[in-house]
Design an enzyme around this catalytic site. Structure first.
Site, short mmCIF file in Angstrom:
data_model
loop_
_atom_site.label_atom_id
_atom_site.label_comp_id
_atom_site.label_asym_id
_atom_site.label_seq_id
_atom_site.Cartn_x
_atom_site.Cartn_y
_atom_site.Cartn_z
N ARG A 63 19.85 44.00 80.00
CA ARG A 63 20.49 43.68 81.17
C ARG A 63 21.80 44.57 81.31
O ARG A 63 21.86 45.26 82.41
CB ARG A 63 21.18 42.30 80.88
CG ARG A 63 22.66 41.99 82.08
CD ARG A 63 21.95 42.05 83.49
NE ARG A 63 23.09 41.60 84.69
CZ ARG A 63 23.58 42.61 85.10
NH1 ARG A 63 23.70 44.00 84.80
NH2 ARG A 63 24.62 42.39 85.90
N ASN A 73 4.77 12.18 76.29
CA ASN A 73 4.24 13.64 75.71
C ASN A 73 5.46 14.40 75.69
O ASN A 73 6.12 14.65 76.48
CB ASN A 73 3.33 14.17 76.89
CG ASN A 73 1.93 13.10 76.97
OD1 ASN A 73 1.51 12.79 75.89
ND2 ASN A 73 1.44 13.14 78.34
N LYS A 82 1.92 6.80 76.40
CA LYS A 82 2.09 8.12 76.02
C LYS A 82 3.57 8.71 76.24
O LYS A 82 4.15 8.31 77.45
CB LYS A 82 0.98 8.91 76.67
CG LYS A 82 -0.15 8.95 76.25
CD LYS A 82 -0.59 9.33 74.94
CE LYS A 82 -0.33 10.80 74.91
NZ LYS A 82 -1.54 11.67 75.70
N ARG A 116 5.26 60.70 91.11
CA ARG A 116 5.14 59.34 91.67
C ARG A 116 3.83 58.78 91.63
O ARG A 116 2.80 59.70 91.61
CB ARG A 116 5.76 59.06 92.96
CG ARG A 116 7.33 59.69 93.22
CD ARG A 116 8.17 58.83 94.05
NE ARG A 116 7.42 57.66 94.80
CZ ARG A 116 7.35 57.61 96.06
NH1 ARG A 116 7.37 58.73 96.80
NH2 ARG A 116 6.84 56.70 96.54
N SER A 145 1.90 9.77 81.07
CA SER A 145 0.54 10.14 81.26
C SER A 145 -0.07 9.36 82.47
O SER A 145 0.19 8.06 82.85
CB SER A 145 -0.47 9.76 79.98
OG SER A 145 -1.78 9.56 80.54
N ARG A 162 20.14 39.71 87.94
CA ARG A 162 20.71 38.49 88.67
C ARG A 162 19.61 37.25 87.88
O ARG A 162 20.39 36.32 87.65
CB ARG A 162 20.39 38.12 90.00
CG ARG A 162 21.17 39.28 90.90
CD ARG A 162 20.95 39.56 92.35
NE ARG A 162 21.78 40.39 92.94
CZ ARG A 162 21.56 40.94 94.21
NH1 ARG A 162 20.47 40.84 94.91
NH2 ARG A 162 22.46 41.75 94.75
#
Length: 442
Positions: free
Chosen positions: A185, A285, A283, A316, A277, A121
């Site tokens: 998948r 970023n 800034k 196991r 920032s 999923r």
């Protein structure tokens, strides 16, 4: 609703992503209940349980009816959450059909199967974000097929390349990640073996051919039928580790390039909407790239734990299986968050060809010295060409002059079109053709 400990406060890379909801405690509870309900339906389909039992278990397997925190706390006594969940689900089903809950299975059957459901999923949500990034990178590669920029090796200017080729390379990595994820998948299997992987209990409960049951179980869940119970044959988990770590690293390469190219001193690209920032108002970023880079740094260590769990003793294991749960969830979250951030990063990326062109001149024409070596050797002889270019390179820096100017003063080179030979934009090799070839891949 996620619990207070599961909101991603310290994990902005995956918080709020599709992968966050697909891997939270409620999602795992849902998968565990789906696994239990599917088991009863599969047995009913083979005549091993009444149809009414299948309906009763499926109806009772509603996550809203169960207390996740209580299950987590009670899981300590048996070492996994399936044991208390079976008790609660049996009670919810009622006395008549309660005995058909979990019949013949072991806790690892249910938890491994739920893990495959959660992984499937989550990967289904991750792939569309990779597709978004791929489409954007294809467009950038085509638009900038011939946009020249400095190629850099070992942090220094090497020879010219194009931004189109760089974007095509990024896209290739995204497609490589997609292909690996799709393959994993599609191969995710259900798990059903009983106490020690022999299916013995299902035979004891009346199955004429217990080997039919894993296939029926897998069909109920939309998972692959395993060739064998894989309680200690952890290929599915190792494959998940590999594809998720690769995806994070592939996207991390893109992030690393963006972080370098968006430095103030370079500024050849910029994130569309950089982060601010708390202290410096100026800034902007590169936050998306930063979060992707963070995921890429963490993923290999998480994958290493999962690879280490391949060494699982007996039928196991004690500890190896238990060690997988948290790292695998973290990997799913990191890869899912990185894919979300990569889609946003590429869609908002601003490319600055003018800065790229300006930087081609930072070495005063020396970025084309490889070409000059090849072109001048037949004219001057290899030794003389090397001697001349070495001397002119020294003078270029010492006198702060352009290499083309100095070459023009060399009598031996009169009559040669030095302008084209020293133009970095005319020395991008087969970058355009390589970009075209890369874009043929779908």
């Amino acid at each position: 609703m996620t619990s207070a400990a599961d909101t991603g406060l310290l994990a902005p890379g995956w918080a709020g992503s599709p992968a966050a909801d697909a891997t939270d405690d409620r999602a795992w509870l849902r998968a565990l209940l789906d696994a239990e309900a599917a088991l009863t339906r599969a047995q009913a389909g083979l005549g091993l349980a009444p149809a009414e039992a299948a309906a009763a278990v499926t109806g009772a397997a509603d996550p809203a009816r169960f207390d996740v925190r209580s299950l987590a706390e009670r899981a300590r006594s048996g070492g996994n959450p399936v044991i208390p969940l079976v008790a609660d689900l049996t009670k919810a089903v009622g006395e008549e059909y309660g005995p058909y809950v979990h019949r013949g299975a072991t806790s690892q059957d249910i938890l491994d199967t739920a893990t495959m459901l959660v992984a499937a999923r989550t990967l289904d949500l991750l792939l569309p974000d990779l597709a978004r990034a791929e489409r954007t990178l294809a467009r950038l590669a085509a638009e900038h097929r011939d946009t020249a920029m400095p190629g850099r090796t070992l942090t220094q200017h090497a020879v010219p390349t194009t931004f189109g080729l760089k974007a095509a390379g990024w896209r290739t990595l995204v497609l490589d990640a997609r292909d690996r994820i799709v393959a994993v998948r599609d191969a995710l299997p259900a798990q059903l073996g009983g106490a020690a992987g022999t299916l013995a209990a299902f035979g004891a409960y009346g199955a004429a051919d217990p080997v039919e049951l894993p296939a029926a179980y897998a069909r109920e869940l939309g998972l692959r039928t395993p060739a064998l119970p894989w309680h200690t044959l952890r290929t599915p988990v190792a494959d998940l580790a590999g594809c998720l770590a690769f995806a994070a690293g592939a996207l991390g390469k893109i992030a690393a390039d963006v972080l370098t190219l968006s430095r103030t001193e370079i500024g050849e690209v910029a994130e569309g909407s950089g982060g601010g920032s708390s202290a410096m108002p100026h800034k902007a970023n590169p936050v998306r790239a930063t979060l992707i880079a963070s995921a890429a740094r963490r993923a290999p260590q998480l994958a290493a734990t999962l690879y280490g769990s391949l060494v699982a003793e007996d039928e196991r294991p004690a500890g190896a299986w238990h060690a997988e749960w948290e790292p695998l969830r973290d990997l799913l979250r990191l890869a899912g968050g990185a894919a979300r951030d990569a889609a946003e990063l590429t869609e908002g990326l601003r490319v600055r060809p003018d800065a790229m062109r300006a930087h081609l001149g930072l070495t005063h024409g020396l970025i084309a010295s490889e070409r000059l070596s090849a072109e001048l050797a037949p004219l001057l002889g290899r030794a003389r060409a090397k001697e001349l270019l070495t001397e002119l390179a020294r003078r270029t820096y010492a006198e702060d002059r352009d290499l083309g100017e100095l070459l023009a003063e060399v009598t031996e080179l009169s009559g040669i079109d030095l302008g084209s030979l020293t133009d970095p934009a005319r020395y991008t090799g087969s970058a355009g053709a390589l970009t075209d070839r890369a874009l043929e891949r779908r």
